[in-house]
Scaffold this motif. Structure first.
Motif, PDB file in Angstrom:
ATOM      1  N   UNK A 182       1.391   2.732  21.679  1.00 20.97           N
ATOM      2  CA  UNK A 182       0.076   2.947  22.304  1.00 20.97           C
ATOM      3  C   UNK A 182      -0.792   3.797  21.383  1.00 20.97           C
ATOM      4  N   UNK A 183      -2.054   3.461  21.306  1.00 24.51           N
ATOM      5  CA  UNK A 183      -2.961   4.170  20.425  1.00 24.51           C
ATOM      6  C   UNK A 183      -3.073   5.641  20.813  1.00 24.51           C
ATOM      7  N   UNK A 184      -3.115   6.519  19.803  1.00 25.02           N
ATOM      8  CA  UNK A 184      -3.276   7.961  20.030  1.00 25.02           C
ATOM      9  C   UNK A 184      -4.446   8.540  19.244  1.00 25.02           C
ATOM     10  N   UNK A 185      -4.804   7.888  18.124  1.00 26.35           N
ATOM     11  CA  UNK A 185      -5.890   8.402  17.284  1.00 26.35           C
ATOM     12  C   UNK A 185      -6.663   7.253  16.625  1.00 26.35           C
ATOM     13  N   UNK A 186      -7.934   7.522  16.350  1.00 27.59           N
ATOM     14  CA  UNK A 186      -8.760   6.648  15.530  1.00 27.59           C
ATOM     15  C   UNK A 186      -9.022   7.373  14.213  1.00 27.59           C
ATOM     16  N   UNK A 187      -8.844   6.656  13.116  1.00 22.88           N
ATOM     17  CA  UNK A 187      -9.132   7.225  11.798  1.00 22.88           C
ATOM     18  C   UNK A 187     -10.502   6.719  11.378  1.00 22.88           C
ATOM     19  N   UNK A 232      -8.567  10.061  30.017  1.00 23.59           N
ATOM     20  CA  UNK A 232      -8.278   9.632  28.642  1.00 23.59           C
ATOM     21  C   UNK A 232      -9.381  10.052  27.667  1.00 23.59           C
ATOM     22  N   UNK A 233      -8.963  10.204  26.425  1.00 22.86           N
ATOM     23  CA  UNK A 233      -9.921  10.376  25.337  1.00 22.86           C
ATOM     24  C   UNK A 233     -10.380   8.981  24.917  1.00 22.86           C
ATOM     25  N   UNK A 234     -11.634   8.683  25.163  1.00 22.44           N
ATOM     26  CA  UNK A 234     -12.163   7.340  24.935  1.00 22.44           C
ATOM     27  C   UNK A 234     -13.014   7.322  23.668  1.00 22.44           C
ATOM     28  N   UNK A 235     -12.803   6.305  22.850  1.00 30.92           N
ATOM     29  CA  UNK A 235     -13.634   6.088  21.671  1.00 30.92           C
ATOM     30  C   UNK A 235     -14.237   4.688  21.782  1.00 30.92           C
ATOM     31  N   UNK A 266     -11.505  11.427   9.041  1.00 32.20           N
ATOM     32  CA  UNK A 266     -11.301  12.285  10.211  1.00 32.20           C
ATOM     33  C   UNK A 266     -10.476  11.530  11.239  1.00 32.20           C
ATOM     34  N   UNK A 267      -9.568  12.234  11.889  1.00 37.86           N
ATOM     35  CA  UNK A 267      -8.778  11.647  12.977  1.00 37.86           C
ATOM     36  C   UNK A 267      -9.320  12.139  14.313  1.00 37.86           C
ATOM     37  N   UNK A 268      -9.634  11.195  15.182  1.00 36.29           N
ATOM     38  CA  UNK A 268     -10.145  11.534  16.507  1.00 36.29           C
ATOM     39  C   UNK A 268      -9.103  11.165  17.555  1.00 36.29           C
ATOM     40  N   UNK A 269      -8.819  12.052  18.513  1.00 30.96           N
ATOM     41  CA  UNK A 269      -7.876  11.696  19.586  1.00 30.96           C
ATOM     42  C   UNK A 269      -8.406  10.523  20.377  1.00 30.96           C
ATOM     43  N   UNK A 270      -7.539   9.576  20.663  1.00 28.34           N
ATOM     44  CA  UNK A 270      -7.981   8.349  21.344  1.00 28.34           C
ATOM     45  C   UNK A 270      -6.830   7.754  22.145  1.00 28.34           C
ATOM     46  N   UNK A 271      -7.010   7.707  23.461  1.00 23.72           N
ATOM     47  CA  UNK A 271      -6.044   7.040  24.342  1.00 23.72           C
ATOM     48  C   UNK A 271      -6.540   5.660  24.761  1.00 23.72           C
TER      49      UNK A 271
END
Length: 510
Positions: free
Chosen positions: A391-396, A305-308, A416-421
């Motif tokens: 389900x979350x896909x991005x963080x703004x 996953x793309x983790x933020x 900016x939009x960051x990919x986030x799972x």
């Protein structure tokens, strides 16, 4: 006597002015590429014994040891740091342990997880690199365990008084230890399935191996402390109080700070403690051979996953390191504050804790794997985006500017939009759960922590210590609070005994 002895040469042959000749050499962590593949402790702890003596000899035997004084920004438990450093330098390890254990109930914990305000306040740090105090601390206690110097200390007699401690984190365990040594019968109540609180489930295994926690808890049990797990002290608090002569609340600061932005209701967004606790429970279940299918449901996995991680500090770092070990696809850490300076700023003078740029173990592991530091400073989280399944896909996110008055302002056009799972909220805690204080109708302070006077709450015989009283803080501060609340309970008992004695004399006169 000790300071007179330190005027002699050290066992290493180095004079007392060794700080002028010996460079700081802190214990190295295991290589990042190696340690990120397992859940073992990150520390090497294989220092040459001679080097240990040399590092200890760097202590200057200051006339005013800022390192050991919490009032001077040093150690919250007032560890006798110059004394045990000088003893190590003379190769007198057992006496060094005696000095260390005189002020700190659990040096094996603080030596590993404490951010070492003592080193920030080290006088040598004004002109040179400070003494490796933290390394020395766990070296002393580890040797004490290995040599068998740490044995059960069973009180010679009991007072007949009984104290209930609610919560088994560092504050609760320290309070229980002190009260037990005073001869009182102590029962510790823990809502989780294992004793240790934050030490067991809030700090990842790679920073604090749980065998160390279990070993200490087992010792406390041998000394007479009773532990009861899976106990939710709430509506039945009155029954508990009726059975105890005093009650100490050490429930921690457990209500996390929530991020109220668009999309925060999406799945895949979790609090840091939820993420870390479930991971640790799964690890322990696998180790014990009790891993069941339910853990695969409750487990929060970062694999692929793309983790933020939103929020920095130690908890944010722990979430980064845990995600890496779960084989995440990518990792980004958003920090609201600007990047710290590489050296102390004018408004951060010695002996304050140095607020400077540092790369912790999780950051180093991320750099090793992905080639860049995962931290993005001066970032605000504006919201989350999700898919049709919720389900979350991005963080703004957006860049923020900090004004001199401390306020923040979003920089126009910096969104900016960051990919986030998987989003992990590591923004700290606000206050303790309000249910128990509410049931007891305890007075609260302005931050919704339990208000006390000399650790006693607004209800006589009920005390509070640790994060539920002072707010979110360090393990070493929790230990200090536990020690102090034990003194307050003893003072309360002494007053009751004096009152009973005076009342008895008055009746005899009548």
């Amino acid at each position: 006597m000790l300071r007179t002895l330190t005027r002699r040469a050290f066992a290493t042959g180095k004079p007392e002015r060794a700080f002028l000749e010996v460079a700081r050499a802190a214990d190295a962590y295991r290589p990042a590429a190696e340690r990120a593949k397992d859940w073992n402790e990150i520390y090497t702890n294989n220092r040459d014994p001679t080097e240990r003596l040399k590092q200890a000899s760097r202590c200057m035997d200051c006339g005013t040891p800022f390192c050991q004084s919490r009032s001077l920004s040093g150690c919250p438990v007032n560890n006798l740091i110059p004394e045990w450093n000088q003893l190590i330098a003379r190769d007198e390890w057992r006496e060094a342990y005696n000095r260390l254990s005189a002020t700190n109930n659990f040096p094996e914990f603080t030596g590993r997880v404490c951010p070492a305000p003592c080193e920030g306040a080290c006088v040598l740090g004004v002109i040179e690199d400070p003494v490796t105090i933290k390394n020395m601390e766990y070296a002393i206690v580890d040797r004490a365990w290995d040599e068998g110097w740490i044995v059960p200390r069973i009180p010679a007699k009991r007072t007949g008084l009984k104290v209930g401690v609610v919560g088994s984190g560092p504050a609760g365990l320290a309070a229980a230890d002190q009260l037990n040594q005073l001869g009182h019968s102590v029962v510790v109540f823990e809502k989780a399935d294992r004793i240790g609180g934050l030490l067991m489930y809030g700090i990842p295994n790679m920073k604090l191996d749980k065998n160390s926690v279990d070993r200490r808890v087992d010792l406390l049990g041998q000394e007479g402390i009773e532990f009861r797990t899976n106990v939710h002290v709430g509506d039945n608090i009155q029954d508990l109080m009726d059975d105890m002569d005093a009650v100490v609340l050490c429930t921690g600061s457990t209500v996390p700070r929530f991020l109220s932005v668009d999309g925060s209701q999406l799945s895949g967004i979790h609090f840091a403690m939820e993420f870390l606790t479930r991971n640790q429970k799964r690890l322990l279940a696998a180790k014990d051979g009790t891993l069941k299918s339910k853990w695969n449901k409750e487990f929060i996995s970062a694999e692929g996953k793309n983790v933020v991680v939103i929020g920095g500090g130690d908890t944010g770092t722990d979430c980064i390191a845990t995600s890496l070990r779960q084989q995440c696809k990518s990792i980004v850490n958003l920090e609201h504050n600007p990047i710290p300076p590489t050296k102390r700023a004018p408004n951060n003078p010695w002996p304050q804790y140095p607020r400077v740029y540092a790369t912790d173990y999780g950051h180093t592991e991320a750099i090793d794997r992905y080639g860049n530091d995962p931290r993005k400073y001066s970032r605000a989280t504006l919201g989350f985006k999700g898919n049709a399944d919720g389900h979350v896909t991005h963080v703004i996110t957006a860049t923020v500017m900090r004004h001199p008055d401390g306020s923040f302002e979003n920089v126009p056009g910096s969104e900016e939009e960051l990919p986030c799972d998987l989003a992990i909220l590591a923004m700290g805690f606000m206050h303790p759960d309000q249910a128990l204080p509410g049931t007891l109708d305890l007075a609260l302070d302005g931050r919704k922590n339990i208000a006390t006077s000399n650790y006693e709450t607004s209800m006589p015989g009920v005390f509070a210590a640790g994060d539920c009283r002072r707010g979110q803080s360090l393990v070493v501060w929790a230990i200090h609070e536990g020690r102090q609340v034990a003194e307050a309970v003893q003072h309360y008992f002494d007053k009751l005994e004096l009152f009973a004695h005076q009342h008895q004399k008055q009746e005899q006169r009548i």
